[in-house]
Design an enzyme around this catalytic site. Structure first.
Site: not given
Ligand code: NAD
Length: 301
Positions: A166, A170
């Site tokens: 990851y 990123k």
């Molecule tokens: P989440 O799991 O709620 O959302 C991610 C969404 O992406 C899900 O709804 C999932 O179905 C969708 N998804 C996954 N693979 C896919 C694909 N191949 N095609 C289309 N859709 C797909 O998690 P989140 O926390 O809302 O994450 C959103 C983004 O933020 C991600 O890129 C994650 O890495 C990043 N992020 C989140 C955090 C955090 O603290 N939540 C921190 C750093 C980065």
């Protein structure tokens, strides 16, 4: 200053069936954007899938009078990505905003990590960011307008135990951004990164419930909305969570010119304090600036 509005603008938000992406899509729509809500609807480790998640968010947007279309493709699938872009173009004739937000986790220490865990995470975050960008890029350039937001993470910029796949992915999206900010500049295509911290299914169980309660995705979205606006900067890494906002940057120290001594490992060791001294350190906007500094130092500057 006037409120940030997106009337007449068209946005695609990937992974918008839940978590952060859903919040970004809702807020863009509330502010007048027409939105393609993309989500594969799989589980947090990338398995399974259904278009229901995206459809539900579309219903939410329609319920307050907004315009939205659901797309259930994987961001890694070429045909699916092409369809997603076609849906937006057929319905509204332009694409102004892309938020590449879709993501999954396959956390394991390197010892336990299978190649497949590394590959899938790279596929979704890196190719799943590249492919939608590639698909909208020439449309945005031809319009002389575009705003792209990629989603990075502190895990990549600083490290996090058990997230080598990851973290690598990123950081890769930042490399993509750093070049595209240069290639898009002439046509007013701006690209920035969000580094969020939010309570979503991805962070469930990682922090105590009382902490997660203060980390609603709603606190990240305002930063993303600004990065999608006409006034957006380019090449910025905005960190956001719990109502706090900051900028992440890669700094390079001024360093030292060792001349002929630069050919000796001992000289490098003996000058480590000067090499790493923070005074005069800079964040460069493009890679060439580093080379220019080397030549300046060589010339005695
Ligand atoms: P989440 O799991 O709620 O959302 C991610 C969404 O992406 C899900 O709804 C999932 O179905 C969708 N998804 C996954 N693979 C896919 C694909 N191949 N095609 C289309 N859709 C797909 O998690 P989140 O926390 O809302 O994450 C959103 C983004 O933020 C991600 O890129 C994650 O890495 C990043 N992020 C989140 C955090 C955090 O603290 N939540 C921190 C750093 C980065």
């Amino acid at each position: 200053m006037a409120d940030i509005r997106f009337d007449g603008k068209v946005a695609i938000v990937t992974g918008a069936g839940g978590g952060l992406g859903r919040q970004h899509a809702l807020e863009l729509a509330r502010r007048g954007a027409k939105v393609v809500v993309n989500d594969l609807g799989g589980s947090v480790d990338g398995s399974g899938g259904s278009s229901e998640a995206a459809q539900k968010v579309v219903e939410e947007i329609k319920a307050f009078g907004g315009e939205a279309i659901a797309n259930g493709s994987s961001v890694t699938d070429d045909t699916g990505v092409a369809n997603m872009v076609k849906q937006a173009m057929d319905a509204w004739g332009r694409i102004d905003i892309l938020i590449a937000n879709a993501g999954i986790l396959r956390d394991k220490t390197l010892t336990k990590m299978e190649l497949a865990d590394f590959e899938l995470v790279m596929q979704v975050h890196v190719f799943g960011t590249f492919k939608p960008i590639k698909a909208v890029w020439d449309i945005m350039k031809a319009q002389n307008y575009g705003r792209i937001v990629v989603t990075t993470s502190s895990s990549g910029m600083y490290g996090n135990f058990g997230q080598s796949n990851y973290g690598a992915a990123k950081m890769a999206v930042l490399g993509l951004m750093n070049t595209l900010k240069l290639e898009g500049a002439k046509n007013d295509v701006k690209i920035n990164a969000i580094s969020p911290v939010a309570a979503t299914r991805m962070t469930e169980g990682l922090m105590p419930p009382e902490v997660l309660a203060k980390l609603a995705p709603e606190y990240v979205t305002p930063g993303v909305v600004y990065l999608c606006s006409e006034e957006a900067p380019t090449g910025a890494i905005l960190t956001a969570g719990a109502g706090a906002f900051a900028l992440s940057r890669i700094y390079e120290t001024e360093g030292v010119y060792l001349g002929e001594g630069g050919l000796s490992a001992e000289e490098v060791r003996d000058n480590w304090d000067q090499i790493t001294a923070e005074a005069g350190q800079k964040a460069y906007f493009n890679g060439g600036e580093q080379g220019q500094k080397f030549f300046r130092k060589m010339a005695g500057g």
